[in-house]
Design an enzyme around this catalytic site. Structure first.
Site, short mmCIF file in Angstrom:
data_model
loop_
_atom_site.label_atom_id
_atom_site.label_comp_id
_atom_site.label_asym_id
_atom_site.label_seq_id
_atom_site.Cartn_x
_atom_site.Cartn_y
_atom_site.Cartn_z
N SER A 83 4.74 6.98 2.34
CA SER A 83 5.22 5.64 2.80
C SER A 83 4.72 4.37 1.86
O SER A 83 3.61 4.27 1.66
CB SER A 83 5.19 5.25 4.05
OG SER A 83 5.26 6.44 5.21
N ASP B 87 -2.37 0.45 8.22
CA ASP B 87 -1.14 1.39 7.89
C ASP B 87 0.00 0.97 8.95
O ASP B 87 0.84 1.88 9.22
CB ASP B 87 -1.58 2.81 8.07
CG ASP B 87 -2.59 3.10 7.26
OD1 ASP B 87 -2.41 2.53 5.97
OD2 ASP B 87 -3.29 4.12 7.49
N HIS C 265 0.79 5.26 1.54
CA HIS C 265 0.03 6.03 2.56
C HIS C 265 0.42 7.26 2.50
O HIS C 265 1.77 7.46 2.63
CB HIS C 265 -0.06 5.19 3.65
CG HIS C 265 -0.65 6.11 4.81
ND1 HIS C 265 -2.04 6.20 4.98
CD2 HIS C 265 -0.07 6.90 5.82
CE1 HIS C 265 -2.51 6.80 6.06
NE2 HIS C 265 -1.18 7.50 6.44
N ASN D 68 0.98 -1.30 -0.05
CA ASN D 68 0.08 -0.09 -0.05
C ASN D 68 1.03 1.11 -0.10
O ASN D 68 2.19 1.11 0.54
CB ASN D 68 -0.86 -0.06 1.35
CG ASN D 68 -1.79 1.17 1.22
OD1 ASN D 68 -2.42 1.52 0.13
ND2 ASN D 68 -2.05 1.82 2.44
#
Ligand code: GAR
Length: 321
Positions: free
Chosen positions: A138, A147, A111, A109
């Site tokens: 990030s 996260d 973020h 992912n």
């Protein structure tokens, strides 16, 4: 060049990170290709772009569905496309634990904050309100906790006078478009990267009792038994003596065993130059699907074959429990 990794990109909105991933995949010898763009919003702008680029798309609104059922449909589309990795790019849905766990180590992912700062939403507004001098972005592995997975790469972006959450978001996106394709490429290609392979091997070898690392003929070697009388039980060989492989060299029990291994599984084992003559086998590490549990077993066995008795006796006692 190894086969390209197949990635599915999940989006909810503009899809500018998805576009960056797609265009980076078309430059040079990028180690991944985008085989699917999927969204929980059929109107997501990114879907139209993906279609125009000839990439398979899938859209399913989540309204009226349980989280599990929606995730299952998304996952089915990903599997149907033959994707090996899921890359979340502005996919604004919390995923069910089961889905995330099935893709452990294979779901990334991006973020828009310098994690561990500002997990969740409104990251830019929170960074500005806190008076931070910089924000950023990030790339991280996805784990069930939001996260919180291992951070793979970050870029810092300064916060300037007069910044609003929107102006900062726009600048952070420029950074994201550079960072994400690079981080995904590095991640999917790590199995061919000698630095990553050596780091992983080193951690496993040095986790065994009374071991140290010492270079031998230009290769990192791992020894057991102390500074003076230590004996080598493993070497890391990066394309040594003309072999095309990055490999771990460990001791077998006999020349017969070595030759049997090489004959029955030539995609895994080879007889290394020089060391092979004394029964050492090469285990190829830069190949798809390396079984790292098996690597650990080989390290333990090789360690045991040269470790002093006082240490193997301790291991035997530990193994008995
Ligand atoms: C990106 O900035 C991404 O970091 C963020 O959404 C934006 C998507 O933009 N993701 C999150 O906030 C995830 N919690 P894009 O659709 O143009 O790529």
């Amino acid at each position: 060049m190894a086969e390209k990794a197949r990635i599915a990109v999940l989006i909810s909105g503009a899809g500018t990170n998805m576009a960056a991933l797609v265009y980076a995949s078309r430059v040079g010898d990028c180690p991944y290709e985008v085989v699917l763009v999927a969204s929980n919003d059929p109107a997501a702008a990114g879907l139209a772009l993906a279609e125009a680029e000839g990439i398979a798309t899938f859209a399913l609104p989540h309204k009226g569905m349980t989280r599990e059922a929606h995730d299952a449909a998304m996952e089915a589309a990903v599997l149907e496309a033959g994707a090996q990795y899921i890359v979340l790019a502005g996919y604004m849905r919390i995923l069910s634990d089961g889905f995330v766990e099935r893709w452990d180590g294979r779901m990334l992912n991006i973020h828009p904050s310098l994690l561990p700062l500002y997990k969740g939403l409104d990251t830019h507004a929170r960074a500005i309100a806190a008076g931070d001098s910089q924000g950023g972005t990030s790339v991280h592995l996805v784990t069930p906790e939001l996260d919180a997975g291992e951070v793979l790469a970050q870029v810092r972006v300064p916060i300037v006078a007069g910044d609003t959450p929107d102006s900062l978001a726009e600048r952070v996106k420029l950074a994201e478009h550079q960072l994400y394709p690079r981080a995904v490429a590095d991640y999917v290609a790590r199995g061919q990267n000698p630095v990553w392979l050596l780091d992983r091997l080193r951690a496993l070898a040095l986790a065994l009792p009374e071991t140290d690392e010492r270079e031998s003929h230009g290769s990192p070697g791992f020894r057991v038994g102390g500074d003076k009388t230590g004996k080598f039980f493993a070497y890391f060989a990066d394309q040594h003596h003309g072999t095309p492989h990055i490999a771990l060299l460990v001791r077998t029990g006999s020349m017969d065993e070595l030759l049997n291994l090489v004959e029955s599984q030539p995609e895994v084992y080879f007889k290394p130059a020089y060391y092979g003559a004394s029964g050492w086998v090469g285990i190829i590490l830069d190949r798809p699907g390396v079984d790292w549990d098996e690597v650990v077993e080989w390290l333990q066995r090789s360690w045991r074959s040269v470790a002093p008795k006082r240490l193997t006796r301790l291991m035997d006692v530990a193994d008995a429990f």
